[in-house]
Structures are given as C-alpha cells and as structure tokens.
Design an enzyme around this catalytic site. Structure first.
Site, PDB file in Angstrom:
ATOM      1  CG  ASP A 156      -2.176   0.863   0.991  1.00  0.00           C
ATOM      2  OD1 ASP A 156      -2.274   1.539  -0.057  1.00  0.00           O
ATOM      3  OD2 ASP A 156      -3.028   0.914   1.884  1.00  0.00           O
ATOM      4  CG  ASP A 160      -0.662   6.063   3.081  1.00  0.00           C
ATOM      5  OD1 ASP A 160      -0.002   6.525   2.121  1.00  0.00           O
ATOM      6  OD2 ASP A 160      -1.455   5.112   2.963  1.00  0.00           O
ATOM      7  NE  ARG A 213      -3.257   6.514  -3.652  1.00  0.00           N
ATOM      8  CZ  ARG A 213      -3.865   5.592  -2.902  1.00  0.00           C
ATOM      9  NH1 ARG A 213      -3.296   5.187  -1.776  1.00  0.00           N
ATOM     10  NH2 ARG A 213      -5.014   5.077  -3.278  1.00  0.00           N
TER      11      ARG A 213
END
Length: 331
Positions: A156, A160, A213
C-alpha cells in the site's frame, strides 16, 4: 618572530574556518539534523520535532530489540544496524529518533505505525516490501519528520498521513519505483477528522518512476510541495481533491503526463485547490490549478532552491546512506 593569538582573535579564526567548511544551499539543508517546514513549527504544545534528543542512545540489531525500543515510554535514539524483518505495522511511541547506521539500516516485511504519537524522527533507513504501509502517520499524531529514507515495494502506501495527523515534514526521501507513494487523508468521508489538520511539508524528495500519489490529498491545507524531482510518474504527480489546498512550487517534472490535478478532482474525489509557481515541466503535461490556498509562509519561513538545480541536488542527496546524522558519529 613568533606570534600568539589573543583569545578573541583565536575564536574568530576558528569560527571563520568552521564557516568555510560548511556546505551551502541545498547540500547544507540535506545534512541538517533538524527539520524544516511543518515539523519545525511550534504548535500543539510541542516545540518543533526533536525526537529522542536528551534520552539514551541504543542499538537494535534484531526485530525483538527494535520492537521493544519503539514501544518504550522512554525518550530514545534508536540506531538500526542491519536488516530488521517485522510483520504488519508496528506502533511507535512518542519522543523517538529511529535512524539507520550508515547504509545498513533496513526495515523489511512490515512498517511503522503512529497512533496518537508525536515528536518522532525517522531517518536514514531503507524500507522494502511492506505488506501494508511502510509508514502510516495517523490518529492525531503530530510533529513527525520522515527524512532521507528509501522506499520500495510496499503493498500500500510508502508514507501515508491520515486521520487528523498534523505538522509533518517528508524530506529528502527516495521513492524508488513505488506504486502508492503518499496519501494525505484516507477517504472522501474523512472531513470530520481531517479538515483543519493535515498540514504537511514535502520537499527535496526523489519520486523516481513512482506511479502515483506524490501526494494524493484530501482536506489538508496547506500541503506544501516544493523542490521535489518528479521523474517518469506514470499516472500523475500531485492530486489535490476534496477542497484540499496545495502549494506546488519550485519542483522539476520530467516525463510526467499529469503533473497536477485539482479543479477536476481525481477518480471519485471532488475538486481541490492548488497554486503552482516556478515549476519546470520537461516532456510533461500542463498543470491544473484552481482557487487560492493559505500560504505556507503563514506558518514558517523557507528557502526555495532554483528549480533547475533540483534534479542534481535531489539525485545526490535523497535516500538512505547519504547523510551522517549526529546520532551516528563514532558509530
């Protein structure tokens, strides 16, 4: 004829010599042992980000030691020597510096999780093959500095920043062919926790053929993206959505079809706001801008490097093994 310097003139000479030995510009900032940007701001009862300063220095050479140290209530500088294999995401308590020794510090298989944590520095580490996120900064964590690390192979996110986290700086990292590099706010439904938070500085990172991202943002303002090198990013560079506010400046985009999304939103997320200035676009698409954004200088001062110097500086300085933090001198 002999000459003996007086004490004032002797100290002046020492100071002058020291100044001559100091690196200049981006090189000096890359070697700094304190953050710039939001992690340096005094807020929420925390004066900047100092990590384990003032506490013991310990060395972890295996997973058992490492997990014990990051879960300790003690203020610690944790030196990581060799490869540490962990599972899932492991919690890091406040007031820690986690720093790799030379080029040997390597976290593989799992990642680090920040849950209501604060005042943590993560530097000079290689993160590979995390089964989830390599670093997850969440649940109102604040004053976190992620600096001079290399990320690859996470299932992932590499880094984050979600669920009301605040005052974070991500600097001088190498995102090496990663997929989902950095998510700021985890969901279109997270306005209740994220509006008014997620203040993040992202500077001098090498987004090296990483796919997407860089970051993808919801709700946060301002997210300050400056002096990064974007190279061969397949899907996009930066996406500001769900009324987030991003200032994107002084970056170098090369072979990036969509450098910046904002007015159109992205995927299922609604539009955000973005200001772009002083960026260089080489064989790249046009940036999409919309609205106005709170200026980062409202919170802190900063020095912007000329964007044409960014590729060389970032290639030379980003990633693990490129610095000698004070914690490692004599290691």
């Amino acid at each position: 004829m002999s000459f003996t310097a007086s004490r004032p003139s002797l100290w002046a000479a020492v100071l002058a010599a020291a100044l001559l030995l100091q690196p200049a510009g981006a090189e000096a900032r890359a070697a700094a042992d304190a953050p710039t940007g939001f992690a340096a701001v005094n807020a929420l009862g925390q004066n900047g980000t100092t990590g384990g300063a003032g506490g013991r220095t310990v060395t972890a050479t295996d997973a058992e030691q490492f997990l014990e140290y990051i879960d300790s209530l003690e203020t610690l500088t944790i030196r990581v020597s060799g490869t540490i294999e962990i599972e899932s995401k492991q919690g890091v308590r406040p007031n820690k510096t986690i720093v790799g020794v030379g080029t040997t510090g390597h976290i593989t298989g799992g990642g680090l999780d920040f849950y209501r944590s604060s005042n943590v520095i993560v530097r000079n580490l290689r993160f590979t093959d995390a089964e989830d996120d390599a670093i997850n900064i969440g649940q109102n964590s604040h004053h976190i500095w992620i600096d001079h690390n290399t990320f690859s192979g996470a299932v992932d996110g590499s880094v984050d920043i979600v669920r009301g986290a605040d005052y974070v700086t991500v600097s001088w990292n190498h995102f090496d062919h990663s997929d989902k590099s950095m998510l700021i706010s985890h969901s279109d439904g997270a306005a209740g926790t994220d509006v008014g938070h997620l203040k993040v500085s992202i500077h001098h990172n090498f987004f090296d053929h990483s796919r997407q991202r860089h970051p993808r943002i919801r709700f946060g303002e301002p997210v300050h993206v400056y002096n990064n090198y974007f190279l061969g990013n397949e899907l996009y560079g930066v996406a500001s959505t769900e009324n987030a506010g991003a200032v994107v400046e002084g970056n170098y985009f090369e072979n990036v079809p969509h450098p910046l999304y904002s007015a159109s939103g992205y995927a299922d997320s609604g539009p955000g706001r973005a200001v772009q200035r002083d960026n260089i676009f080489v064989n790249s698409g046009a940036p999409e801008v919309a609205g106005t954004v709170v200026e980062p200088r409202t919170y802190y001062s900063y020095t912007l490097d000329p964007p044409q110097t960014v590729p060389a500086a970032v290639r030379a300085g980003a990633g693990h093994g490129k610095i000698t933090p004070t914690a490692l001198i004599g290691a």
